[in-house]
Write a protein that holds these residues in place. Structure first.
Motif, short mmCIF file in Angstrom:
data_model
loop_
_atom_site.label_atom_id
_atom_site.label_comp_id
_atom_site.label_asym_id
_atom_site.label_seq_id
_atom_site.Cartn_x
_atom_site.Cartn_y
_atom_site.Cartn_z
N MET A 102 0.82 -1.22 0.00
CA MET A 102 0.00 0.00 0.00
C MET A 102 0.86 1.27 0.00
N TYR A 147 -11.18 0.00 3.36
CA TYR A 147 -9.89 0.07 2.67
C TYR A 147 -8.92 1.04 3.35
N GLN A 148 -8.88 0.92 4.67
CA GLN A 148 -7.95 1.68 5.53
C GLN A 148 -8.38 3.13 5.74
N LEU A 169 -5.92 6.43 -2.71
CA LEU A 169 -6.86 6.54 -1.60
C LEU A 169 -8.20 7.09 -2.06
N CYS A 214 -10.11 4.23 -3.06
CA CYS A 214 -10.57 3.51 -1.87
C CYS A 214 -11.80 4.18 -1.27
N PHE A 263 -5.18 -2.60 0.04
CA PHE A 263 -5.69 -1.64 1.01
C PHE A 263 -6.67 -2.30 1.98
#
Lengths: 80, 173
Positions: free
Chosen positions: A56, B5-6, B98, B101, B172
């Motif tokens: 990631m 996803y975090q 991100l 995500c 993620f």
């Protein structure tokens, strides 16, 4: 073919850009072709070409050609 | 409120709103919004004070590794439809994976938790990156008028799109 040439070919194919555009200074989001969608394609293509699995942080941090080389170097892909 | 996803989707707190206002007022974000005017501190405070009284509107501060990174919302309309929006303001993560995500997690939440059959977004026609981004998330163009593109997706279309994203999303998870 050298690893640098392989890297350039991946960028050219993934971002649909000309070969001479792929310099170390080329950075994410500085050209329309390198957006988040293209970045996803690029990551998958780099992983396939060099047979690596990026995590990631590496995916988030890979924001230029230069950094791409640095990250791949950590996976024992050498760029001379 | 939930994590995907975090990325944490938290309720908006008073401490968040000045940073969100700063990002919201940046030209690269503001000029892609329906309301392109700059927001004053007083307007932002009024918006925040009004949040709890809103029905069928959901507002989220987005957090990644305990850092505020952006904002997302979802609004229910009367026809089993949710309208969503989001932005990533944090410089390091703006335009990064991100955002993908956040888009996926928000759509999952809408289809799981809200009584909706479709999700819609409205994108400035000149915002080609956002159009590509949304099409990657399963949206299809419904119509285009006056500089805006209207897109929608069903749960089935979203799930088809997610299959293509599974490779990258797995990092993620």
């Amino acid at each position: 073919m050298t690893n640098s040439e392989r890297l350039i070919n991946v960028f050219v194919a993934s971002l649909n850009i000309k070969q001479d555009t792929v310099t170390d200074e080329l950075a994410y989001n500085t050209i329309p072709q390198w957006d988040s969608v293209a970045h996803m394609v690029l990551i998958a293509a780099l992983e396939q070409e060099f047979d690596v699995m990026l995590d990631m942080d590496e995916i988030i941090d890979m924001n230029s050609v230069k950094v791409a080389k640095e990250i791949l170097s950590k996976h024992k892909i050498e760029f001379i | 409120m939930f994590t995907g996803y975090q990325v944490e989707f938290r309720s908006v707190k008073k401490d968040d709103i000045e940073q969100l206002r700063y990002w919201r007022n940046r030209a690269d974000i503001r000029l892609m919004m329906l309301d392109q005017r700059e927001i004053s501190p007083a307007q932002q405070s009024a918006w925040f004070e009004n949040l709890e009284s809103q029905v069928d509107k959901y507002h989220f501060s987005l957090w990644f590794r305990d850092q505020l990174i952006g904002y997302a919302n979802a609004e229910l309309t009367g026809d089993h439809t949710a309208i969503t929006g989001l932005y990533i303001g944090h410089e390091k993560y703006r335009g990064s994976m991100l955002s993908l995500c956040v888009g996926v997690a928000l759509s999952e939440w809408c289809f799981d938790k809200l009584p909706v059959k479709q999700i819609c977004v409205q994108v400035a026609a000149k915002n080609h990156a956002a159009l590509r981004f949304n099409e990657t998330l399963g949206y299809r163009v419904i119509t285009q008028q006056e500089g805006w593109v209207y897109l929608a997706k069903t749960s089935s279309e979203f799930n088809d799109a997610k299959v293509k994203l599974a490779h990258i999303l797995s990092r993620f998870s």
